[in-house]
Design a protein around this motif. Structure first.
Motif, PDB file in Angstrom:
ATOM      1  N   VAL A 153      -7.274   2.980  -4.083  1.00  0.00           N
ATOM      2  CA  VAL A 153      -8.253   3.062  -2.989  1.00  0.00           C
ATOM      3  C   VAL A 153      -8.440   4.532  -2.642  1.00  0.00           C
ATOM      4  O   VAL A 153      -7.499   5.194  -2.176  1.00  0.00           O
ATOM      5  N   VAL A 183      -3.163   4.480  -2.338  1.00  0.00           N
ATOM      6  CA  VAL A 183      -4.189   4.812  -1.348  1.00  0.00           C
ATOM      7  C   VAL A 183      -4.139   6.307  -1.070  1.00  0.00           C
ATOM      8  O   VAL A 183      -3.133   6.819  -0.560  1.00  0.00           O
ATOM      9  N   ALA A 212       0.843  -1.187   0.000  1.00  0.00           N
ATOM     10  CA  ALA A 212       0.000   0.000   0.000  1.00  0.00           C
ATOM     11  C   ALA A 212       0.879   1.238   0.000  1.00  0.00           C
ATOM     12  O   ALA A 212       1.669   1.441   0.935  1.00  0.00           O
ATOM     13  N   ARG A 247      -6.826   3.810   5.947  1.00  0.00           N
ATOM     14  CA  ARG A 247      -7.277   2.824   4.953  1.00  0.00           C
ATOM     15  C   ARG A 247      -6.135   1.873   4.565  1.00  0.00           C
ATOM     16  O   ARG A 247      -6.358   0.683   4.340  1.00  0.00           O
ATOM     17  N   SER A 286      -4.630  -7.822   2.509  1.00  0.00           N
ATOM     18  CA  SER A 286      -4.547  -7.470   1.088  1.00  0.00           C
ATOM     19  C   SER A 286      -3.159  -7.003   0.672  1.00  0.00           C
ATOM     20  O   SER A 286      -2.803  -7.108  -0.501  1.00  0.00           O
ATOM     21  N   LEU A 325      -5.939  -2.273   5.011  1.00  0.00           N
ATOM     22  CA  LEU A 325      -5.572  -3.245   3.986  1.00  0.00           C
ATOM     23  C   LEU A 325      -4.604  -4.288   4.545  1.00  0.00           C
ATOM     24  O   LEU A 325      -4.661  -5.464   4.183  1.00  0.00           O
ATOM     25  N   VAL A 331      -0.466  -0.650  -4.453  1.00  0.00           N
ATOM     26  CA  VAL A 331      -1.869  -0.295  -4.307  1.00  0.00           C
ATOM     27  C   VAL A 331      -1.871   1.160  -3.845  1.00  0.00           C
ATOM     28  O   VAL A 331      -1.404   1.467  -2.741  1.00  0.00           O
ATOM     29  N   GLU A 358      -6.599  -6.746   6.765  1.00  0.00           N
ATOM     30  CA  GLU A 358      -7.414  -7.722   6.029  1.00  0.00           C
ATOM     31  C   GLU A 358      -6.581  -8.637   5.143  1.00  0.00           C
ATOM     32  O   GLU A 358      -7.115  -9.526   4.481  1.00  0.00           O
TER      33      GLU A 358
END
Length: 318
Positions: free
Chosen positions: A79, A56, A29, A90, A99, A94, A54, A97
């Motif tokens: 995201v 964010v 992230a 956020r 991700s 991630l 990813v 969870e």
């Protein structure tokens, strides 16, 4: 006149990059990549087969940054977040969870990111104290040098230093150091009751003798010269596996560590890859002043650390 950095080979970082590229890309992230440097760093790390970014943060800002910098982010997951604090929260979610396997700081303040990391109910702390390490590539020094803690813990207690030292040892082992040699630094190499850091250094070394700190050989207190220079250690009559050959330096406090790392960077032409340890996943800290190679090295360090943790977890299951 501003001193100019001398171009030179970066063999230590190149070795890190070569080792990390064999581990597979790491879902990461990238938190609030709303300036060209942080966005370009993430894309360069992806192109180097280190991370799978990813993004964010505020979608409109990220896309505007990409357009301004000429970056193609069409294929990357994004995201949306309201602002930098929300982006940090956020990104941490991630991690929780499953991700992503790492965090990478973008254009937000370190305190904003770390606030989300250490949040009591929603963060990603572990039983370990969170600490920071610089992995330094220094001209003229024959090995990578880890310095801790120069960015997170301001005036750590002895109890906190146990975790700071262990985090650094675990990092050095993940980076495949042949032998981890830890110097606990002070202004002198003798125990002086008037200088608290010398007493703590002696205590840490005894704790290592008793198995409370593992995976390395420790010595301290050591002054900087006799920690990294064998001739200085010889002149002072210090004989140990660490003296003159340290590859991990543990500083007394953040002020000493910050000044040491920046002195090496700006006076000795060293590069400093940054990583935060002690959370559930590695946290990549880069500076806008870092070269691209240094930013990539920070990602490589995180990849190697995550791989070492996976192997340790597999051993625990078996």
């Amino acid at each position: 006149m501003i001193p100019q950095r001398i171009e030179r080979p970066h063999d230590k970082y190149e070795k890190l990059l070569a080792a990390a590229r064999g581990m597979g890309v790491m879902p990461t992230a990238v938190v609030h990549p709303c300036d060209p440097v942080s966005l370009e760093s993430a894309l360069a790390a992806a192109e180097s087969n280190l991370i799978a970014p990813v993004l964010v943060g505020p979608e409109a800002k990220i896309r505007a940054t990409a357009d301004k910098a000429g970056c193609d982010i069409a294929g990357l997951p994004l995201v949306d977040a309201a602002h930098s604090h929300d982006a940090a929260a956020r990104a941490v979610a991630l991690v929780r969870e499953g991700s992503v396997q790492a965090l990478m700081k973008g254009s937000l303040h370190t305190d904003e990111l770390m606030g989300a990391v250490v949040a009591r109910d929603t963060g990603i702390r572990t039983a370990r104290r969170i600490s920071h390490c610089f992995v330094m590539d220094i001209p003229g020094y024959d090995q990578a040098l880890i310095i801790t803690d120069a960015a997170v813990n301001i005036a750590p207690s002895l109890e906190e230093k146990v975790d700071i030292v262990q985090n650094a040892i675990d990092l050095a082992r993940a980076l495949q150091f042949d032998e981890v040699r830890v110097a606990i630094l002070s202004a002198m190499e003798t125990v002086n009751p008037k200088v608290g850091s010398t007493i703590e250094a002696a205590a840490l070394c005894k704790m290592a003798d008793r198995g409370q700190i593992t995976g390395a050989v420790l010595d301290g207190p050591l002054a900087l010269d006799n920690a990294i220079n064998e001739e200085a250690a010889r002149i002072k009559g210090i004989h140990s596996p660490v003296a003159g050959r340290a590859n991990v330096l543990v500083v007394p406090d953040l002020e000493a560590g910050n000044m040491l790392a920046k002195s090496l960077s700006f006076l000795a032409g060293a590069d400093a890859a940054g990583i935060v340890l002690g959370a559930r996943v590695p946290i990549i800290l880069t500076s806008r002043a870092d070269s691209l190679l240094t930013r990539l090295a920070s990602c490589a360090v995180a990849v190697l650390l995550a791989e070492a943790r996976r192997k340790d977890a597999a051993k625990a299951i078996i």
